[in-house]
Scaffold this motif. Structure first.
Motif: not given
Length: 316
Positions: A262-263, A284
């Motif tokens: 996700s990041f 991200k």
């Protein structure tokens, strides 16, 4: 009279302690290509991560009796070779632990609330696309109750665990040297709470964590690469405030682009001081320029500890 070159600087309190003990301390930075000539005039040198002290430099600096590293990692020093030549090599492994741990959580909070992208777009689009951006960043998550995987459970890893436990997170930790004991939380009012923790396998950390943070020395090959990312749960966030080279950066970009991760939060990079452009521009990735130990408090502790080690060496 002992002369010391603090080539990457030293906190004023540490400098004062050395001078009070009768040492001469120079803090003007000498470029790497002029270092050998300069070191002919010194008995000791202190560095951080910028100055390199390799075999060739050590061989050409016969007057140097001590190398001091302000901080933890000594990847920029040929430590064993220096010691084989009778040079003392010291560092300050405990002084910056809390500062690095807090930066880890700066990246974690940034990632779960999309601050890295929001801070880029709000100045440009905030006045014209406010509601669009509000919707885009509306699916943040909380850290409490989530599991933080810590790879490398030395001083910084344990300090990171302490912060995580204080936030109500679960902790899974891995280290080459197994650990079983307590993490002590120091709360307001002098209250302390001991929480038992035991390291687990690397596979368990990789496969069962919601977020993963690295706190390991430099490795010959990346600790996290395509194979490890594939074994993670979907949507994991990864933070690296340890050493460049411990994450395969191309594999990281692929995992971010695919949505597997996700990041990411990065304080260190393979090619410092010129990180990969694709990392610097990625929406991200939360970015900082290797500032894990760069707090006033940590630098003061580093300066005091380094000064104490140097004084103890030369006064023994």
């Amino acid at each position: 009279m002992i002369k010391i070159l603090a080539n990457d600087g030293i906190d004023p309190i540490g400098k004062a302690l050395l001078e009070e003990a009768g040492f001469v301390v120079d803090t003007e930075t000498v470029p790497q290509d002029k270092l050998v000539e300069a070191l002919k005039n010194y008995d000791a040198i202190t560095v951080r991560s910028a100055t390199q002290l390799r075999k060739e430099t050590i061989d050409q600096s016969p007057s140097i009796k001590l190398i001091g590293r302000g901080g933890v990692g000594m990847d920029n020093i040929d430590v064993e070779y220096a010691r084989s030549k009778g040079i003392a090599v010291v560092n300050t492994p405990a002084a910056s632990s809390l500062s690095v741990a807090e930066l880890v959580f700066g990246h974690l909070f940034t990632g779960v609330r999309f601050l890295q992208d929001s801070n880029r777009k709000m100045p440009v689009e905030g006045a014209t696309k406010f509601n669009v951006l509000k919707k885009a960043y509306a699916k943040g998550i909380e850290l409490r109750g989530k599991t933080l995987g810590i790879i490398g459970f030395g001083r910084i890893g344990r300090e990171t665990a302490s912060v995580a436990l204080g936030l109500g997170m679960n902790v899974l930790a891995y280290d080459l040297y197994p650990f079983e004991g307590n993490i002590t939380l120091n709360l307001q009012g002098g209250i302390t709470v001991d929480i038992p923790i035991k390291t687990v396998s690397l596979e368990e950390v990789i496969g069962n964590s919601d977020f993963i943070t690295l706190h390991t020395p430099f490795a010959d090959k990346p600790i996290l690469g395509a194979e490890e990312f594939a074994k993670m749960k979907d949507g994991v966030g990864v933070v690296n405030c340890s050493r460049g080279g411990t994450i395969d950066e191309e594999a990281l970009l692929t995992a971010l682009d695919s949505g597997k991760l996700s990041f990411a939060g990065l304080d260190v990079f393979d090619n410092e001081p010129t990180p990969l452009a694709a990392l610097l521009s990625h929406s991200k990735i939360s970015l900082t320029p290797h500032i894990g130990a760069a707090t006033n408090e940590a630098q003061e502790r580093i300066g005091v500890e380094l000064a104490s080690l140097i004084i103890a060496h030369f006064k023994k």
